[in-house]
Design a protein around this motif. Structure first.
Motif, PDB file in Angstrom:
ATOM      1  N   THR A 175      15.965 -11.403 -30.372  1.00 25.16           N
ATOM      2  CA  THR A 175      16.876 -11.202 -31.853  1.00 25.16           C
ATOM      3  C   THR A 175      17.784 -12.232 -31.810  1.00 25.16           C
ATOM      4  O   THR A 175      18.714 -12.675 -30.904  1.00 25.16           O
ATOM      5  CB  THR A 175      17.510  -9.723 -31.861  1.00 25.16           C
ATOM      6  N   GLY A 176      18.064 -12.858 -33.160  1.00 23.70           N
ATOM      7  CA  GLY A 176      19.363 -13.784 -33.396  1.00 23.70           C
ATOM      8  C   GLY A 176      20.102 -13.150 -34.528  1.00 23.70           C
ATOM      9  O   GLY A 176      19.803 -12.211 -35.110  1.00 23.70           O
ATOM     10  N   VAL A 177      21.469 -13.619 -34.483  1.00 20.70           N
ATOM     11  CA  VAL A 177      22.500 -12.981 -35.347  1.00 20.70           C
ATOM     12  C   VAL A 177      23.211 -14.358 -35.675  1.00 20.70           C
ATOM     13  O   VAL A 177      23.706 -14.909 -35.217  1.00 20.70           O
ATOM     14  CB  VAL A 177      23.521 -11.972 -34.890  1.00 20.70           C
ATOM     15  N   GLN A 178      23.063 -14.470 -37.286  1.00 16.85           N
ATOM     16  CA  GLN A 178      23.867 -15.691 -37.834  1.00 16.85           C
ATOM     17  C   GLN A 178      25.276 -15.255 -37.702  1.00 16.85           C
ATOM     18  O   GLN A 178      25.722 -13.990 -38.124  1.00 16.85           O
ATOM     19  CB  GLN A 178      23.654 -15.905 -39.253  1.00 16.85           C
ATOM     20  N   VAL A 179      26.220 -16.063 -37.338  1.00 18.14           N
ATOM     21  CA  VAL A 179      27.644 -15.587 -37.153  1.00 18.14           C
ATOM     22  C   VAL A 179      28.496 -16.850 -37.509  1.00 18.14           C
ATOM     23  O   VAL A 179      28.007 -18.057 -37.874  1.00 18.14           O
ATOM     24  CB  VAL A 179      28.010 -15.585 -35.553  1.00 18.14           C
TER      25      VAL A 179
ATOM     26  N   LEU B 219      33.890 -15.059 -35.843  1.00 18.07           N
ATOM     27  CA  LEU B 219      33.982 -13.965 -36.685  1.00 18.07           C
ATOM     28  C   LEU B 219      33.420 -12.596 -36.170  1.00 18.07           C
ATOM     29  O   LEU B 219      32.257 -12.713 -35.784  1.00 18.07           O
ATOM     30  CB  LEU B 219      34.016 -14.118 -38.031  1.00 18.07           C
ATOM     31  N   ASP B 220      34.238 -11.511 -36.434  1.00 18.72           N
ATOM     32  CA  ASP B 220      33.544 -10.090 -36.016  1.00 18.72           C
ATOM     33  C   ASP B 220      32.709  -9.848 -37.048  1.00 18.72           C
ATOM     34  O   ASP B 220      32.361  -8.587 -37.036  1.00 18.72           O
ATOM     35  CB  ASP B 220      34.790  -9.357 -35.460  1.00 18.72           C
ATOM     36  N   THR B 221      32.120 -10.644 -37.664  1.00 23.02           N
ATOM     37  CA  THR B 221      31.218 -10.055 -38.886  1.00 23.02           C
ATOM     38  C   THR B 221      29.862 -10.701 -38.653  1.00 23.02           C
ATOM     39  O   THR B 221      29.854 -12.051 -38.586  1.00 23.02           O
ATOM     40  CB  THR B 221      31.907 -10.297 -40.177  1.00 23.02           C
ATOM     41  N   GLU B 222      28.844  -9.819 -38.790  1.00 23.32           N
ATOM     42  CA  GLU B 222      27.567 -10.457 -38.825  1.00 23.32           C
ATOM     43  C   GLU B 222      26.919 -11.041 -39.991  1.00 23.32           C
ATOM     44  O   GLU B 222      27.168 -10.176 -41.104  1.00 23.32           O
ATOM     45  CB  GLU B 222      26.700  -9.476 -38.068  1.00 23.32           C
ATOM     46  N   PHE B 223      26.358 -12.258 -39.972  1.00 25.07           N
ATOM     47  CA  PHE B 223      25.954 -12.704 -41.228  1.00 25.07           C
ATOM     48  C   PHE B 223      24.493 -12.262 -41.753  1.00 25.07           C
ATOM     49  O   PHE B 223      24.243 -11.995 -42.845  1.00 25.07           O
ATOM     50  CB  PHE B 223      26.051 -14.187 -40.913  1.00 25.07           C
ATOM     51  N   ALA B 224      23.801 -12.286 -40.554  1.00 24.98           N
ATOM     52  CA  ALA B 224      22.173 -11.588 -41.000  1.00 24.98           C
ATOM     53  C   ALA B 224      21.525 -11.736 -39.354  1.00 24.98           C
ATOM     54  O   ALA B 224      22.030 -12.489 -38.617  1.00 24.98           O
ATOM     55  CB  ALA B 224      21.600 -12.747 -41.472  1.00 24.98           C
ATOM     56  N   VAL B 225      20.806 -10.437 -39.341  1.00 26.87           N
ATOM     57  CA  VAL B 225      20.194 -10.282 -38.135  1.00 26.87           C
ATOM     58  C   VAL B 225      18.608 -10.866 -38.289  1.00 26.87           C
ATOM     59  O   VAL B 225      18.022 -10.576 -39.437  1.00 26.87           O
ATOM     60  CB  VAL B 225      20.062  -8.890 -37.777  1.00 26.87           C
ATOM     61  N   GLU B 226      18.049 -11.594 -37.124  1.00 32.64           N
ATOM     62  CA  GLU B 226      16.893 -12.157 -37.459  1.00 32.64           C
ATOM     63  C   GLU B 226      16.049 -12.082 -36.187  1.00 32.64           C
ATOM     64  O   GLU B 226      16.539 -11.760 -35.127  1.00 32.64           O
ATOM     65  CB  GLU B 226      17.066 -13.755 -37.558  1.00 32.64           C
TER      66      GLU B 226
END
Ligand code: ARG
Length: 286
Positions: A148-152, A239-246
């Motif tokens: 899993t990847g997360v855009q940050v 940043l402590d906000t996730e942009f999108a989970v992939e």
């Protein structure tokens, strides 16, 4: 913590892709576990090797080989250790090749070229922390997801950007052709920030370099490489906000079900025997 729901809509669960795989592999090889292609002479350089339908070998472009295209600027998935490409993808690929009884060859290139390579018959598979998206599914097939990847968002420590909403009107650095690029470059109506607010770089490290030099205000990129870039560079934070989970998966040429099935079967085995997790644990320490 909030997710950009519009962006999430663009993403497709890798599991869904897998659901169609396996089961009925008509005529192709009846996976003999112990088939390790003629050990004797080590590849007879092209001469006899091109006979079609040799049932015992893997469904790859070159007999006895598994050609992987990648972009090795993406730690901990693929990066250079001296002259060698190492990382999670490189090791999983090596383990897959071993299971399939073929020799792995890795070709490093621009990210977009690595994706294109499977469609133009230059590589058997692209493994580069590639996110499964609907658009990409139109041009290639994907295995089941293996990570899993997360855009940050990476910003300078003293940045006034504290949430994703602060990105509006800022200059965003991305790696060209990545999902970070695609989402950010999209129109505001589609949840993006507009092409004019995005600067594209050939790699994550180049984007981060530009951030350090003040040429962009932030960088949007996958979380694990982001961590590694931030560790290697002073004065940056995520940043402590996730942009999108992939979902990350291996891409193959569209319609190459034979190879897709082989890869999925090998992935299943590597998952079952704990190899996948061991490789991830070697590179990612939470
Ligand atoms: N997950 C993102 C995508 O698929 C970024 C992948 C970039 N990979 C790389 N090896 N540079 O678009």
């Amino acid at each position: 913590m909030k997710l950009h729901t519009k962006m999430m809509a663009l993403l497709v669960a890798g599991a869904m892709v897998f659901a169609t795989g396996c089961s009925s592999s008509s005529t192709e090889s009846t996976t003999e576990e112990t088939t390790t292609t003629e050990e004797s002479t080590e590849s007879t350089e092209g001469t006899e090797a091109t006979e079609e339908g040799t049932e015992t070998s893997a469904a790859t472009l070159e007999e006895g080989k598994l050609l992987m295209s990648t972009n090795a600027t993406f730690p901990p998935y693929e990066y250079y250790d001296g002259d060698t490409i190492v990382g999670i993808d490189a090791e999983i690929a090596a383990a897959l090749a071993e299971k399939m009884g073929v020799e792995l060859e890795i070709a490093d290139m621009e990210f977009e070229s690595a994706l294109a390579a499977v469609q133009t018959g230059q590589s058997d598979m692209v493994m580069a922390g590639v996110t499964v998206t609907e658009d990409r599914l139109e041009n290639m097939d994907f295995t089941e997801s293996y990570a899993t990847g997360v855009q940050v968002v990476i910003v300078p420590e003293d940045s006034d950007i504290t949430t994703i909403d602060d990105l509006e009107g800022k200059l965003i650095g991305v790696q060209q052709g990545t999902t970070g690029d695609i989402y950010c470059s999209d129109t505001p109506e589609n949840g993006g920030y507009g092409e004019e607010n995005v600067q594209k770089f050939g790699s994550g490290p180049l984007a981060v370099e530009a951030l350090k030099n003040g040429q962009v205000d932030c960088v949007v990129i996958d979380n694990e490489p982001a961590k590694s870039y931030v560790e290697a560079n002073e004065g940056l934070k995520i940043l402590d906000t996730e942009f999108a989970v992939e979902d990350y998966a291996i891409g193959v040429a569209k319609g190459n079900t034979a190879l897709l099935d082989e890869l999925n079967a090998a992935l299943d085995e590597l998952e079952a025997d704990g190899t996948l997790q061991a490789i991830v644990d070697k590179y990612i320490h939470e």
